[in-house]
Design an enzyme around this catalytic site. Sequence first.
Site, PDB file in Angstrom:
ATOM      1  N   ARG A  93       0.844  -1.186   0.000  1.00  5.60           N
ATOM      2  CA  ARG A  93       0.000   0.000   0.000  1.00  5.60           C
ATOM      3  C   ARG A  93       0.886   1.246   0.000  1.00  5.60           C
ATOM      4  NH1 ARG A  93      -1.943  -3.618   3.892  1.00  5.60           N
ATOM      5  NH2 ARG A  93      -4.055  -4.411   3.499  1.00  5.60           N
ATOM      6  N   LYS A 138      -1.650  -2.841   8.266  1.00  5.12           N
ATOM      7  CA  LYS A 138      -2.731  -2.421   9.157  1.00  5.12           C
ATOM      8  C   LYS A 138      -2.594  -3.129  10.505  1.00  5.12           C
ATOM      9  CE  LYS A 138      -6.013  -1.309   5.470  1.00  5.12           C
ATOM     10  NZ  LYS A 138      -7.322  -1.584   4.873  1.00  5.12           N
ATOM     11  N   HIS A 157      -3.129   2.651  -5.607  1.00  4.38           N
ATOM     12  CA  HIS A 157      -4.006   1.505  -5.346  1.00  4.38           C
ATOM     13  C   HIS A 157      -4.202   0.687  -6.619  1.00  4.38           C
ATOM     14  CE1 HIS A 157      -6.470  -0.542  -2.495  1.00  4.38           C
ATOM     15  NE2 HIS A 157      -7.578  -0.405  -3.183  1.00  4.38           N
ATOM     16  N   ARG A 190      -1.145  -1.378  -7.224  1.00  2.82           N
ATOM     17  CA  ARG A 190      -1.175  -2.519  -6.293  1.00  2.82           C
ATOM     18  C   ARG A 190      -2.090  -3.611  -6.849  1.00  2.82           C
ATOM     19  NH1 ARG A 190      -1.413  -4.297  -0.685  1.00  2.82           N
ATOM     20  NH2 ARG A 190      -3.551  -4.636   0.016  1.00  2.82           N
ATOM     21  N   HIS A 214      -3.595  -9.071   3.146  1.00  2.00           N
ATOM     22  CA  HIS A 214      -5.029  -9.192   3.391  1.00  2.00           C
ATOM     23  C   HIS A 214      -5.281 -10.151   4.554  1.00  2.00           C
ATOM     24  CE1 HIS A 214      -6.186  -7.987  -1.003  1.00  2.00           C
ATOM     25  NE2 HIS A 214      -6.027  -6.935  -0.217  1.00  2.00           N
ATOM     26  N   TYR A 271      -9.794 -10.648  -7.033  1.00  2.06           N
ATOM     27  CA  TYR A 271      -8.916 -10.685  -8.192  1.00  2.06           C
ATOM     28  C   TYR A 271      -9.152 -11.914  -9.059  1.00  2.06           C
ATOM     29  CZ  TYR A 271      -6.517  -7.127  -5.497  1.00  2.06           C
ATOM     30  OH  TYR A 271      -6.238  -5.997  -4.766  1.00  2.06           O
TER      31      TYR A 271
END
Length: 303
Positions: free
Chosen positions: A143, A167, A244, A247, A270, A279
């Site tokens: 990211r 995150k 983004h 990515r 993720h 995807y």
Amino acid sequence: MTASIERFVAWLLIEKGYSPHTAVSYQRDVREFHRFCGKSARPQMITAAMVRSFVGSLYIGNAAASVARKLSALRTFFRYLQREHVIESDPLAGVTSPKLGHPIPAFLTVDEVFSLLEAPGAQDRYFRRDRAVLEMIYSTGMRVSELVAGNLEDFDLTGEMVLVRGKGNKERLIPFGSAAKEALRQYLPEREALTIARLSRGLAAERQALFLNGQGTRLTTRSVERSFQMYGQRAGIGVTVTPHGLRHSFATHLLEMGADLRIVQELLGHVSLSTTQKYTHINIDHLSKVYDLAHPQANRGGG
């Protein structure tokens, strides 16, 4: 409620490990609700009816995704207030978020990516830095917030690995390729020059951040986003290019080359495989086209 909002933002940054960009976004959404309720409103005064009235007002001029995002910020805020025993019950408990579709993420073709990577040139003041940023995001899929938060010590040029803090401050190691390595190697003297220029102005040098802006301080996500848009236009790409999107392109191209979905999940950071599975819609479409073009029986009638 103002003091509660400030404590909430500090909690997001310090305890939850949210990025500054996300914390500011949550702060903005909660403040919008506070203005709607009246600046004299205290957390204990907020009712479900007030929340529903606010949500109803949001549908004027906001897409469903924006409404859902604002509601998510409010949910987090009021759960925080419950945790801190500021309120007893959550006024959003019975409020439902708008139903959203599951759009397939936008991505660039391989040719478009190559054009984008070649867009920074000598006419650009910090083209070595910008090229390194582009190469690194496409090589790792990280990211943009993770990239600009990266420190010198996180990037191992010899081992071609980067330590990424995602995150919730969860760490993951991602390999990067020789093109990204070379772009970083060429950028490092530019970084040193920015540091020397900052010291010459009597200012403290940025010792940690890898990617610096013209002032010699840590590069921001907003600056990267602006440069991506500019280079995308220069490369003649027909859609707005974002970090983004690059990515997404990284993930899509890996899947098209046969990478395992769970490996891609790990690389992207993720938590849920279902997030990565978006995807597969692109990948299946790609496989169908390849099959139609290559398989000898694809376009023949049965016999």
